[in-house]
Design a protein around this motif. Structure first.
Motif: not given
Length: 421
Positions: A351-361
């Motif tokens: 929950p709260g995941e965005t494209e930006a968070t995925v890119r950081r990971t």
């Protein structure tokens, strides 16, 4: 017992999948058909408790044997007390099997065990006589007697008057547990054995199912008792490897060092693996573990995005998040340099995941050494988690993480293309 013999049962796999009822702290997981599963540690320990109490039993492991529902049912006597391990992840298949058991073996009385057995769904579906909540092992003889004598509904160690349990119906002294009766389990089918040197985790990550099954207090067995079990496993079974199932194996650094020293001093020859948070490891500790037979460390990083780490209570603040990500990279590199297999786990679908968070990971994953084995896991919501179910896993974000994993072994141009996509 008038109700017949006791049958300890690991029910069949769901159609087309592999049941991993011991996974996720006992809340369960699903794997591809014929894939990985943990051996039934809970049932093996239950068997040891019944053996010590002089209660006759038989253990049926339908997962290891590859039995379907009909083949498993054919091995259940007409009259028996069936102790079935269930899990949240396998609930649909478990309910269907238990319903058939009730229809085809009307003389059978059934008792459900496992962390998920506390859920109301099992008794609401009327597929079992009783469910034993809490940690069932030492309370099992009393619970079986209750069911054999007509007891129904939700049972608990405290309600049964079993000593040695706290108010949360979890065991106080884990050293009081017998070693699992692996001799009655076809454990060779799993190709490894498991050990719990501790249970529980106080870290409070909101997505983690381990606290649902083991609690939020870290309860440790004594180093001496764990060493005794490891020596017994090596001498009695000589497994290809042993997997420590502790959620945070290395949280107590001095305890791990004492275990490693004892393994070497006692000449215990076992290959073993463990898991813990990345900040629990450091190069000297990893070197000591390797010298004591450790072959694999598993590190749950989950995300490299500071905001997501804070929102899921993995870390407290942004400064800690930045140190956490740096430490994760350093520990992965140190594990490889120590000669260990390092497996790093990241999640998607939180929950709260965005494209930006995925890119950081994804960026974090690309920086891991090529020798590190990266596992991308979808977030699975379990009842009782202090977290919303989320919106599910997006295929494009899953693909982004997959490309990042692949890019580590590619050339410079392929890595650049992966970053640009």
């Amino acid at each position: 017992m008038s109700a017949g013999p006791v049958v300890l049962l690991n029910p069949p796999d769901p159609p087309g999948r592999r049941a991993v009822r011991e996974g996720a702290g006992g809340m369960g997981a699903l794997a591809p058909a014929g894939g990985f599963a943990y051996p039934p540690h809970l049932l093996a320990t239950a068997a040891a408790v019944l053996r010590a109490a002089g209660e006759p039993f038989v253990l049926l492991d339908a997962v290891a044997e590859g039995w379907d529902a009909s083949e498993a049912l054919a091995r259940v006597p007409e009259r028996a007390v069936v102790v079935a391990q269930v899990s949240h992840a396998t609930r649909s298949a478990d309910i269907a099997f238990l319903r058939r058991l009730r229809q085809e073996r009307p003389g059978v009385r059934s008792l459900l065990v496992g962390p998920a057995a506390a859920a109301e769904v099992w008794l609401a579906e009327d597929v079992a006589d009783a469910a034993l909540v809490g940690e069932p092992e030492m309370a099992l003889p009393a619970a079986i007697r209750a069911v054999a004598n007509g007891g129904r509904g939700q049972l608990s160690p405290s309600g049964l008057g079993v000593p040695g349990y706290g108010r949360d119906d979890r065991l106080i002294d884990l050293d009081g547990l017998p070693f699992p009766a692996w001799d009655v389990v076809p454990w060779q089918r799993y190709r490894f054995l498991t050990v719990f040197s501790s249970r529980g985790c106080p870290d409070g990550c909101s997505y983690c199912p381990y606290v649902l099954g083991m609690g939020d207090r870290l309860r440790k067995r004594s180093v001496e008792r764990v060493l005794e079990e490891l020596r017994w496993l090596a001498e009695r079974f000589d497994p290809p490897r042993v997997v420590f199932r502790d959620p945070v194996f290395a949280r107590d650094r001095r305890r791990v060092l004492a275990l490693c020293e004892g393994i070497r001093r006692m000449g215990i020859s076992l290959a073993w693996e463990c898991e813990s948070r990345p900040e629990h490891f450091d190069p000297p500790l990893l070197a000591e573990m390797r010298a004591a037979g450790c072959i694999t460390v598993k590190i749950g990083v989950e995300s490299a995005d500071p905001d997501l780490l804070i929102a899921t209570r993995r870390v407290a603040d942004r400064g800690e998040a930045e140190r956490y990500v740096r430490r994760s990279l350093d520990v992965a590199k140190a594990a490889v340099e120590a000669g260990l297999t390092c497996r790093v786990f990241v999640m998607t679908g939180l929950p709260g995941e965005t494209e930006a968070t995925v890119r950081r990971t994804a960026g974090f994953v690309r920086r891991l050494p090529e020798a590190v084995r990266v596992h991308v896991k979808p977030f699975i919501w379990y009842p009782g988690l202090d977290l919303a179910p989320g919106l599910g896993v997006r295929d494009d974000w899953l693909d982004m993480l997959g490309r990042a994993v692949e890019a580590r072994g590619a050339g410079l141009w392929a890595r650049l293309r992966s970053r640009l996509r």
